[in-house]
Design an enzyme around this catalytic site. Sequence first.
Site, PDB file in Angstrom:
ATOM      1  N   ALA A   1      -2.181  11.897  60.169  1.00  0.00           N
ATOM      2  CA  ALA A   1      -1.384  10.755  59.704  1.00  0.00           C
ATOM      3  C   ALA A   1      -1.822  10.127  58.433  1.00  0.00           C
ATOM      4  O   ALA A   1      -2.823   9.476  58.378  1.00  0.00           O
ATOM      5  CB  ALA A   1      -1.521   9.558  60.883  1.00  0.00           C
TER       6      ALA A   1
ATOM      7  N   GLY B   1      -6.272   1.860  57.561  1.00  0.00           N
ATOM      8  CA  GLY B   1      -6.063   3.008  58.203  1.00  0.00           C
ATOM      9  C   GLY B   1      -4.975   2.948  59.299  1.00  0.00           C
ATOM     10  O   GLY B   1      -4.025   2.046  59.316  1.00  0.00           O
ATOM     11  N   ASN B   2      -4.873   3.888  60.031  1.00  0.00           N
ATOM     12  CA  ASN B   2      -4.102   3.750  61.342  1.00  0.00           C
ATOM     13  C   ASN B   2      -4.682   4.499  62.339  1.00  0.00           C
ATOM     14  O   ASN B   2      -5.876   4.888  62.557  1.00  0.00           O
ATOM     15  CB  ASN B   2      -2.854   4.467  60.868  1.00  0.00           C
ATOM     16  CG  ASN B   2      -2.911   6.259  60.731  1.00  0.00           C
ATOM     17  OD1 ASN B   2      -3.649   6.758  61.443  1.00  0.00           O
ATOM     18  ND2 ASN B   2      -3.164   6.674  59.366  1.00  0.00           N
ATOM     19  N   HIS B   3      -4.137   4.364  63.894  1.00  0.00           N
ATOM     20  CA  HIS B   3      -4.501   4.577  65.050  1.00  0.00           C
ATOM     21  C   HIS B   3      -4.863   6.059  65.347  1.00  0.00           C
ATOM     22  O   HIS B   3      -5.267   6.267  66.456  1.00  0.00           O
ATOM     23  CB  HIS B   3      -3.783   4.054  65.994  1.00  0.00           C
ATOM     24  CG  HIS B   3      -3.842   2.485  66.143  1.00  0.00           C
ATOM     25  ND1 HIS B   3      -5.176   1.894  66.237  1.00  0.00           N
ATOM     26  CD2 HIS B   3      -3.008   1.604  65.868  1.00  0.00           C
ATOM     27  CE1 HIS B   3      -4.870   0.437  66.255  1.00  0.00           C
ATOM     28  NE2 HIS B   3      -3.432   0.249  65.768  1.00  0.00           N
ATOM     29  N   SER B   4      -4.590   6.920  64.393  1.00  0.00           N
ATOM     30  CA  SER B   4      -4.528   8.434  64.645  1.00  0.00           C
ATOM     31  C   SER B   4      -6.128   8.866  65.075  1.00  0.00           C
ATOM     32  O   SER B   4      -6.884   8.618  64.322  1.00  0.00           O
ATOM     33  CB  SER B   4      -4.072   9.337  63.402  1.00  0.00           C
ATOM     34  OG  SER B   4      -4.267  10.514  63.765  1.00  0.00           O
TER      35      SER B   4
END
Length: 401
Positions: free
Chosen positions: A279, A211-214
């Site tokens: 994102a 995943g990512n930090h969005s």
Amino acid sequence: MSVMLKDKNILLGVCGSIASYKSAELIRLLVKAGANVKVVMTKDATSFITPLTLATLSKNPVLTDYYKAETGEWNNHVELGLWADIMIVAPATANTLAKFAHGLCDNLLSATYLSAKCVVYLAPAMDLDMWKHEATQQNISKLIGFGNQIIKPRHGELASGLVGEGRLAEPQEIMEYLNDDLKKKLPLKNKKALVTAGPTHEAIDPVRFIGNHSSGKMGFAIAEELASLGADVTLISGPTGLETSKKSIKRINITSAAEMLNACLDLFHQADICVMSAAIADYTPAEVATQKIKKNTKEFSIELKKTQDVLFQLGKQKKTNQILVGFALETNNEEEFAKQKLQKKNLDFIVLNSMNDEGAGFKKDTNKISIIDKKLIKTTFDLKSKTEVAKDICAKIISIL
Ligand code: CTP
């Protein structure tokens, strides 16, 4: 809470009529809707309902005269008129309507009316024959000619005991009239908007993902602002844990980049505006393990394959009357990369976030953006809350429309 009236400055004029008591309920409803309410009463109105009642309900001092007798301080009608986003006079008596129609200003209310530049709603209340009188009707026509809106009196029993037209509209009806009228004036009325927000999660096995930090905060703020401006908004959101405060926003939850692509392709053709702030993962595991992967090996690697660039696909399909907005989050060569993305993805404008700007980017409540448009003109904005940034982005959309 009414979206239309939230944070609006409302100047309520109250004239002397048996219906003045209804102003109390109207103020209560306006305050409940999130509006800032200031009340100007005529002297006669104070015989029907006390300024203390209306001051308490409006949470502001009630003004009745040009100056405060105790301090000699001047109540500036010009400032009041400019402060107001909306002026409502309820009840509006035959006398006050006549003054407004002829530009007389012998009290604070009529002077404020003459100074107000905002939309003015007048809710008359009087006995049936006064309402029917040619003089009143001519005044009403004049006031409509000035651009004022009349919230018509209702039919029913009047203070005189007679039955006919002349009763002040009920506070709830006045609220409905205001809401409907303000909605009609919204700049994005009848426009459909598609907004994406948040991260995507790309499954590795049943319990793990990439995943990512969005946080989704920027996209949610944009969806809310577009809805406030009257657009019919669909929000496609990755896993965020955020809620929208507006019931009118249709929400579609997705998890992966592939699901995001499908949802966007389904809906893009009917959108007038599309803002891609999600994102979306650029890579996803080539294979998803059906069972939880055990830590049996010393080293472990995952093969990744490229996902489809959703924005690029939408840019290829875009019709000339559709507005497509993308985001670029960069760490270096920001402007150059953003311009390349703008052109490659066929966007109307791109919102550039730099990871180098303090207060900008993931998880924060603030953001610092630049907008680069089709002509490659760049506008840089100050660090602001994401709600304020959403306003800037939507203002740009409106300017293109
Ligand atoms: N985007 C998309 N589909 C993807 C990846 C990104 O639609 N698979 C969209 C994002 O929603 C955003 C824009 O593309 O509006 C920019 O994303 P970004 O990751 O900054 O750019 P990329 O084009 O993916 O380029 P790079 O990763 O090389 O910087």
